[in-house]
Design an enzyme around this catalytic site. Sequence first.
Site, PDB file in Angstrom:
ATOM      1  N   ASN A   2       0.782  -1.241   0.000  1.00  0.00           N
ATOM      2  CA  ASN A   2       0.000   0.000   0.000  1.00  0.00           C
ATOM      3  C   ASN A   2       0.811   1.288   0.000  1.00  0.00           C
ATOM      4  O   ASN A   2       0.257   2.360  -0.149  1.00  0.00           O
ATOM      5  CB  ASN A   2      -0.966   0.016   1.180  1.00  0.00           C
ATOM      6  CG  ASN A   2      -2.226  -0.771   0.886  1.00  0.00           C
ATOM      7  OD1 ASN A   2      -2.394  -1.311  -0.206  1.00  0.00           O
ATOM      8  ND2 ASN A   2      -3.115  -0.836   1.842  1.00  0.00           N
ATOM      9  N   GLU A  40      -2.406  -0.555  -8.106  1.00  0.00           N
ATOM     10  CA  GLU A  40      -3.809  -0.745  -7.744  1.00  0.00           C
ATOM     11  C   GLU A  40      -4.451   0.633  -7.631  1.00  0.00           C
ATOM     12  O   GLU A  40      -5.575   0.856  -8.053  1.00  0.00           O
ATOM     13  CB  GLU A  40      -3.869  -1.484  -6.397  1.00  0.00           C
ATOM     14  CG  GLU A  40      -5.265  -1.753  -5.893  1.00  0.00           C
ATOM     15  CD  GLU A  40      -5.249  -2.275  -4.453  1.00  0.00           C
ATOM     16  OE1 GLU A  40      -5.846  -3.330  -4.224  1.00  0.00           O
ATOM     17  OE2 GLU A  40      -4.658  -1.634  -3.584  1.00  0.00           O
ATOM     18  N   TRP A  83     -10.240  -7.991  11.703  1.00  0.00           N
ATOM     19  CA  TRP A  83      -9.603  -7.575  10.452  1.00  0.00           C
ATOM     20  C   TRP A  83      -8.086  -7.614  10.599  1.00  0.00           C
ATOM     21  O   TRP A  83      -7.378  -8.166   9.768  1.00  0.00           O
ATOM     22  CB  TRP A  83     -10.103  -6.179  10.064  1.00  0.00           C
ATOM     23  CG  TRP A  83      -9.261  -5.507   9.032  1.00  0.00           C
ATOM     24  CD1 TRP A  83      -9.237  -5.758   7.684  1.00  0.00           C
ATOM     25  CD2 TRP A  83      -8.286  -4.482   9.256  1.00  0.00           C
ATOM     26  NE1 TRP A  83      -8.311  -4.958   7.066  1.00  0.00           N
ATOM     27  CE2 TRP A  83      -7.725  -4.162   8.006  1.00  0.00           C
ATOM     28  CE3 TRP A  83      -7.852  -3.799  10.396  1.00  0.00           C
ATOM     29  CZ2 TRP A  83      -6.743  -3.185   7.860  1.00  0.00           C
ATOM     30  CZ3 TRP A  83      -6.873  -2.835  10.245  1.00  0.00           C
ATOM     31  CH2 TRP A  83      -6.329  -2.538   8.996  1.00  0.00           C
ATOM     32  N   ARG A 113     -14.980  -3.048   5.537  1.00  0.00           N
ATOM     33  CA  ARG A 113     -14.526  -4.211   4.774  1.00  0.00           C
ATOM     34  C   ARG A 113     -15.723  -5.097   4.426  1.00  0.00           C
ATOM     35  O   ARG A 113     -16.833  -4.853   4.890  1.00  0.00           O
ATOM     36  CB  ARG A 113     -13.512  -5.036   5.600  1.00  0.00           C
ATOM     37  CG  ARG A 113     -12.195  -4.319   5.881  1.00  0.00           C
ATOM     38  CD  ARG A 113     -11.405  -4.065   4.602  1.00  0.00           C
ATOM     39  NE  ARG A 113     -10.120  -3.404   4.860  1.00  0.00           N
ATOM     40  CZ  ARG A 113      -9.928  -2.081   4.830  1.00  0.00           C
ATOM     41  NH1 ARG A 113     -10.924  -1.268   4.582  1.00  0.00           N
ATOM     42  NH2 ARG A 113      -8.722  -1.568   5.043  1.00  0.00           N
ATOM     43  N   ASP A 170      -7.158 -11.899  -4.559  1.00  0.00           N
ATOM     44  CA  ASP A 170      -7.154 -10.809  -3.588  1.00  0.00           C
ATOM     45  C   ASP A 170      -7.503 -11.343  -2.191  1.00  0.00           C
ATOM     46  O   ASP A 170      -6.890 -10.965  -1.197  1.00  0.00           O
ATOM     47  CB  ASP A 170      -8.183  -9.766  -4.055  1.00  0.00           C
ATOM     48  CG  ASP A 170      -8.164  -8.503  -3.217  1.00  0.00           C
ATOM     49  OD1 ASP A 170      -7.081  -8.104  -2.776  1.00  0.00           O
ATOM     50  OD2 ASP A 170      -9.250  -7.928  -3.026  1.00  0.00           O
ATOM     51  N   HIS A 209      -1.456   1.966   9.707  1.00  0.00           N
ATOM     52  CA  HIS A 209      -2.474   2.053   8.651  1.00  0.00           C
ATOM     53  C   HIS A 209      -3.124   3.435   8.732  1.00  0.00           C
ATOM     54  O   HIS A 209      -2.433   4.430   8.719  1.00  0.00           O
ATOM     55  CB  HIS A 209      -3.465   0.894   8.845  1.00  0.00           C
ATOM     56  CG  HIS A 209      -4.241   0.526   7.623  1.00  0.00           C
ATOM     57  ND1 HIS A 209      -5.280   1.288   7.162  1.00  0.00           N
ATOM     58  CD2 HIS A 209      -4.152  -0.526   6.767  1.00  0.00           C
ATOM     59  CE1 HIS A 209      -5.794   0.724   6.074  1.00  0.00           C
ATOM     60  NE2 HIS A 209      -5.117  -0.379   5.804  1.00  0.00           N
ATOM     61  N   SER A 215       2.626  -2.162   5.266  1.00  0.00           N
ATOM     62  CA  SER A 215       3.668  -3.186   5.410  1.00  0.00           C
ATOM     63  C   SER A 215       5.033  -2.666   4.965  1.00  0.00           C
ATOM     64  O   SER A 215       6.025  -2.792   5.678  1.00  0.00           O
ATOM     65  CB  SER A 215       3.288  -4.439   4.607  1.00  0.00           C
ATOM     66  OG  SER A 215       3.167  -4.145   3.233  1.00  0.00           O
TER      67      SER A 215
END
Lengths: 147, 633
Positions: free
Chosen positions: B63, B127, B219, B250, B352, B389, B442
């Site tokens: 990400n 993405e 999650w 989500r 995914d 995050h 990450s």
Amino acid sequence: MPSFVNPEKCDGCKALDKTACQHICPNDLMVLNKQIEKAYNREPEMCWECYNCVKICPTQAVEMRGYADFMPLGAQVTPMRSTDSIMWTVKFRNGMLKRFKFPIRTTPEGKAEPAGGFAEGDGDLRSYELYTGPASHGLKGLTTLKK
Amino acid sequence: MAVNFENVEVTTDLLILGGGMGACGAAVEAAYWAKKNKLKVTLVDKAAMDRSGAVAMGLSAINQYVGIKDGQNTLEDYVRYVRTDLMGVTREDLVASIARHVDSTVHLFEKWGLPIWKDQKGGFVHEGRWQLMINGESYKVVVAEAAKNALKDCGGEIYERVFIVEPLVDGDRIAGAVGFSVRENKFYVFKAKAVLVAMGGAVHVFRPRSTGEGLGRAWYPPWNSGSSAYFTIKAGAEMTCQEVRFIPVRFKDAYGPVGAWFLLFKSAAKNAFGGDYMVERRDELEKWAPYGKAKPIPANLRNWLGMLDVMEGKGPIYMRTEEAIKKLSDAETDEKARKKKLKELENEAWEDFLDMTISQALLWASTNVEPEVRASEIAAAEPYFIGSHSGASGAWVSGPEDLLAGNPKAKQDYFWGYVNMCTVKGLFCAGDASGASSHKFSSGSHAEGRIAAKSAIRFVVDNGTQPKVDAAKVEELKKMVLRPLQTFEDNCRKTTDPNINPNYIRPKMFMFRLQKIMDEYSAGVSAQFSTNKHLLERGQELLGYLKEDAEKLGAEDLHELMRCWENVQRMWQAEAHVRTVLFREETRWPGYYYRADFPKMDDANWKVFANCIYHPDRKEWEMKKRPIHALVD
């Protein structure tokens, strides 16, 4: 559950010094019942369904039954992981089957070389550059904010 | 003691706590500088490094990739993106520090063997603007392998299945850590000149939506229990953004990722009546200007618009997967190409999930969902503490001097010698352990681990003396850490069922009590993410009783002893959170939590960091505001 062990396939990893599933579980859930020499999930409600026990089991004895409090019964998702790819078989509740295969790594196992083949930097402990920089940035130096 | 525990003493130069992305980054970088300077590095992981931490299952995307070398984006672009997403509250020096190293980390991942999707020209497949698609089933295996190889090369040590509890301090400096093996009766005493904390964020502080077997399907992984926050708080470190929890929206129940659907497949989420809340509720965004009017719209505001639909009775909310796939495959002109495209999209959609949230694939299969045929529900999950995050909680750490050089006020407030060192000398933080530097994910956590490790080695070179560890203190801590085993042993035969006993509380019920307090009083799922001063104060009162009862935790075995301490860690994370939500008298992140008594954003008083410090000597908390300095226009 969610991960469960088929007693006919589990041999308690007799050939290893500890069971593979016990070794890998990130949440310390898989244990060996020493009386019957079979592994089990001691705290199924703390299972993330990460499948690491399923993937690592040398006898394919570990499977997954989805969380009973929100998943209807009857589906199955089964991995077969090799050194460079993983094959998934997805069985729907209604019996439909789907198969998928994806790569997992591009180098031989064990061969991840820390510097990645990038040239070492100038070795200055006092700079903000890291040891594979600037080569690993693909730039001539360390980027900074415009003043 | 009811059971004998051998003391294992390990003396080292740099102690790395954790085994996830941040710790693996730290290991790779520390190993190089340690070898050069003849220093020893020791890493301690509560699990097996190959599959520990938040990336244990794998990931389907990276990400954070800025793309500086190809001129795709600049450091300034990334800082602006993070600042907007966090409604103006971010340490721009720290965000830029990570962003300028993250591409290099991703390039290393690729060399180590992580398959990153490539386009026809050989470039990475994005993405989204910052996100790369990967075949990430073995992401953690590959990253851990490089870390282990590096430690082996420098003569470092790895201890797996050792659970770290308490910091050791020598005055104002960190001196090490204590913990225990979850496999054998051993109490570990690690003595170090510097300690790097990268033990993840916190899950299960709040009551999850699923409370039966599905309790574990959080999650973020359930083994992340607030070890980092506990360790830094107890060491006396100043903490920041403890109110900035993260609530991911989500796929409902199994929490499958939505990033590929929103960004790659350009899918829309719509309510049960076909309305798109991002369109129909656009006016609401004006209230949260300037952030509400920015692109991309901050995650918490996107959450908020969806929550308004749910509160008005317009649920379920659906990710319209079937519409997105149809639109993409219809773009192909001939039938053969259309079929090929459809197959490709189906593969990508399943991968995914299979790469990172296998449960979601299992849920699709168990409910006969083919994404190209029918839509799937999405929902807001329970709150998590994940500063890596879109949350921001963590320790308050020093920035890098060079990025602060142009702004003397910022340098005065944000710099104290060693980048990523918190306010305790010699204690470094990375990943979820460091705060106010969100959106590192990450790759950025790994990069930050590297930055912090080099800095820590530099600290050790400059401060070569071994801090003092008081032997009496170690024995006191040993008694405290092992107490739940003693309590259980002393009392378990006093009733006919060891689960019901007035002399102790088992860790699972302790956790449920914590989760109930947090859910109902501190804006959890059942409170529709809303709270006020009175609820928070009542929650604090109940947390007070819980803290007293923590002394009576009982553990039957080593596994349960770990559960006891995980839940004590969660409780301290909860306390820091409630105190800070109470302190900040405004609503700034409505889709994360809503202060019903202060329903608006108040820039005049609260465009600041809300920090807290626990003073171990006087057992008191102190709250303070810290200024926000902009380094980028």
